[in-house]
Design an enzyme around this catalytic site. Structure first.
Site, mmCIF file in Angstrom:
data_model
loop_
_atom_site.group_PDB
_atom_site.id
_atom_site.type_symbol
_atom_site.label_atom_id
_atom_site.label_comp_id
_atom_site.label_asym_id
_atom_site.label_seq_id
_atom_site.Cartn_x
_atom_site.Cartn_y
_atom_site.Cartn_z
ATOM 1 N N ARG A 1 0.848 -1.211 0.000
ATOM 2 C CA ARG A 1 0.000 0.000 0.000
ATOM 3 C C ARG A 1 0.877 1.252 0.000
ATOM 4 O O ARG A 1 0.569 2.259 -0.621
ATOM 5 C CB ARG A 1 -0.952 -0.004 1.207
ATOM 6 C CG ARG A 1 -1.717 1.297 1.341
ATOM 7 C CD ARG A 1 -3.044 1.197 2.092
ATOM 8 N NE ARG A 1 -3.011 0.422 3.302
ATOM 9 C CZ ARG A 1 -2.411 0.796 4.443
ATOM 10 N NH1 ARG A 1 -1.775 1.951 4.508
ATOM 11 N NH2 ARG A 1 -2.445 0.018 5.500
ATOM 12 N N ASP B 1 -6.146 18.127 -16.666
ATOM 13 C CA ASP B 1 -6.421 16.763 -17.105
ATOM 14 C C ASP B 1 -5.881 16.640 -18.537
ATOM 15 O O ASP B 1 -6.429 17.231 -19.468
ATOM 16 C CB ASP B 1 -7.938 16.520 -17.067
ATOM 17 C CG ASP B 1 -8.331 15.123 -17.514
ATOM 18 O OD1 ASP B 1 -7.540 14.476 -18.235
ATOM 19 O OD2 ASP B 1 -9.437 14.674 -17.170
ATOM 20 N N LYS C 1 -6.489 5.249 -20.844
ATOM 21 C CA LYS C 1 -6.642 5.675 -22.236
ATOM 22 C C LYS C 1 -5.329 5.468 -23.018
ATOM 23 O O LYS C 1 -4.847 4.357 -23.109
ATOM 24 C CB LYS C 1 -7.093 7.136 -22.270
ATOM 25 C CG LYS C 1 -8.264 7.453 -21.316
ATOM 26 C CD LYS C 1 -9.558 6.829 -21.786
ATOM 27 C CE LYS C 1 -10.789 7.318 -21.056
ATOM 28 N NZ LYS C 1 -10.852 7.036 -19.634
ATOM 29 N N TYR D 1 -15.374 16.092 -18.564
ATOM 30 C CA TYR D 1 -15.693 14.662 -18.541
ATOM 31 C C TYR D 1 -16.775 14.434 -17.472
ATOM 32 O O TYR D 1 -16.700 15.009 -16.370
ATOM 33 C CB TYR D 1 -14.414 13.863 -18.234
ATOM 34 C CG TYR D 1 -14.712 12.443 -17.851
ATOM 35 C CD1 TYR D 1 -15.368 11.593 -18.741
ATOM 36 C CD2 TYR D 1 -14.365 11.943 -16.602
ATOM 37 C CE1 TYR D 1 -15.669 10.290 -18.380
ATOM 38 C CE2 TYR D 1 -14.650 10.641 -16.234
ATOM 39 C CZ TYR D 1 -15.311 9.822 -17.130
ATOM 40 O OH TYR D 1 -15.621 8.540 -16.775
#
Ligand code: PLP
Length: 436
Positions: free
Chosen positions: A87, A213, A238, A139
């Site tokens: 983690r 972004d 993406k 988005y």
């Protein structure tokens, strides 16, 4: 071992300048995955940087090993090993983060479980009462997260047309804690002037975090940090990965103190990318250039085909795009997403459903070509009234272009347009839009 993790680097302990063996071109470059800049020497071009990695694997594995381990044994009771618990940190993830820092021209990157997880981590910098200035063509998931923050945490969100610098200026104030930008916007393909807005935001509030972004462009085409952004994030789902076989998010910064602040919620919540997905993303990113080059040249041909058939096409690679010059003053290409209007929602539906090679799917950046109606799919979480207020045409079709043969893609689209009754095809096979 040296701090760089490279046993061949010398002089690393006493504060002297590190030296590295000269490469074939005589450059004194640091070993990958350390960032190439700001060290001296000619930086490799991005096509090389994408594939070139050097690790410190004991067997010199060509592919970085997947450390599929939650824990790491310590050599003493007080711990102190480089890794203890996945983690908090994992060697495969670290390798990916250093590799991406180099590619994104950043001092540090952090990789997390999705693009939205990246934005979630970034927005944890906000405090109740803080103001956020952002776009009106975001988005859908970003819109949803901001709405959640405004209703649950008392964050004040101003949605403005970020392609209009004056409108942004009007809402900026010393209370603006964050500016959140997307360029090109999606699906309307509007261009945002990152440099001008970042400067204005920092003038209004020097500690304002300007966050961009960069999912639509990828680091191959745009580096928002170079234009004054403080934080860049991307959905690694993406272009970075390119095959729609993983979810990931990447955060990049130059300010290392900010990097530490962003690491805290990742370590606390455990949203860091898993070892296997880190490995998969590392593999995907190596082909970013060849994929994007092909996708982009296909997108250009398809945009020209649709425009010459009489449709209103939104693509920054077309000279008819109103912000062509602004886009190309920042970016090294137009990307591979475009949208067009048919003037009739039912007709758009028929086109989408008639296409065969073009898969009906949300998302973009994959090697396969995708077709969608954003108002019904990726942006359906924005209610109809808000969509109308933001001038989002319900009939808009979005194309996310893949690497297939471009003539096959155009033939399939032409056939779908004819079947849907959107165009006539004359004897020469030239498509012309049906008059409505
Ligand atoms: N940003 C943009 C521009 C996107 O299109 C998406 C997803 O479609 C995201 C962020 C969120 O990324 P993810 O789906 O990896 O959470």
């Amino acid at each position: 071992m040296s701090a760089s993790g490279n046993p061949t680097a010398s002089g690393s302990t006493s504060g002297e300048k590190k030296t590295f063996p000269l490469d074939v071109s005589g450059n004194d470059l640091p070993p990958s995955p350390a960032p190439s800049s700001p060290h001296p020497g000619r930086r490799y071009n991005i096509a090389t940087e994408l594939v070139f990695t050097e690790g410190n694997d004991q067997y010199n594995a060509s592919s970085v090993p997947i450390y599929q381990s939650a824990t790491f044994k310590q050599s003493s009771g007080s711990g102190g090993g480089e890794y203890d618990y996945t983690r908090s940190g994992n060697p495969t993830r670290t390798h990916l983060e250093r590799h991406l820092a180099k590619i994104m021209s950043a001092q540090r990157t952090l990789v997390v479980s999705s693009g939205m997880a990246a934005l979630d981590v970034i927005t944890r910098l906000l405090r109740p009462g803080n103001e956020v200035v952002t776009g009106d063509d975001l988005y859908g998931g970003t819109n949803r997260l901001l709405k959640y923050l405004s209703t649950t945490l008392d964050i004040i969100v101003h949605h403005v047309d970020t392609t209009d610098n004056k409108k942004v200026q009007e809402v900026l104030s010393p209370k603006t804690a964050m500016v959140l930008l997307e360029t090109p916007t999606n699906p309307l393909m509007k261009i945002v002037d990152i440099g001008t807005i970042a400067a204005a935001a920092h003038e209004a509030n020097p500690s304002c975090i300007v966050s961009v972004d960069n999912t639509m462009m990828s680091p191959l085409l745009l580096n928002p940090l170079d234009f004054g952004a403080d934080v860049v994030y991307e959905s690694g789902t993406k272009y970075l990965s390119g095959h729609h076989d993983l979810m990931a998010g990447v955060i990049a910064v130059n300010d290392l103190t900010l990097g530490d602040r962003l690491y805290q919620p990742i370590n606390t919540s455990g949203c860091g990318l898993s070892p296997f997905d880190s490995w998969l993303l590392l593999r995907g990113v190596k082909t970013l250039k060849v994929r994007m080059d092909q996708q982009q040249s296909n997108a250009q041909r398809i945009a020209e085909f649709l425009e010459s058939s009489g449709f209103k096409v939104r693509y920054p690679g077309l000279r008819s795009h109103k912000q062509y010059d602004l886009h190309h003053s920042m970016a090294r290409g137009a990307g591979a997403v475009l949208s067009f209007e048919t003037g009739n929602t039912e007709c758009s539906e028929r086109i989408v459903e008639s296409a065969k090679i073009w898969a009906i799917s949300v998302s973009f950046g994959c090697v396969n070509s995708l077709i969608s109606m954003p108002c019904r799919m990726s942006h359906a979480s924005i209610d109809a009234k808000t969509r109308e207020e933001r001038d989002m045409p319900e009939d808009l079709i979005r194309l996310c272009v893949g690497i297939e043969d471009v003539d096959d893609l155009i033939d399939d689209l032409r056939r779908a347009l004819v079947e849907a009754g959107a165009v006539n095809v004359n004897m020469e096979g030239i498509a012309a839009r049906e008059s409505k």
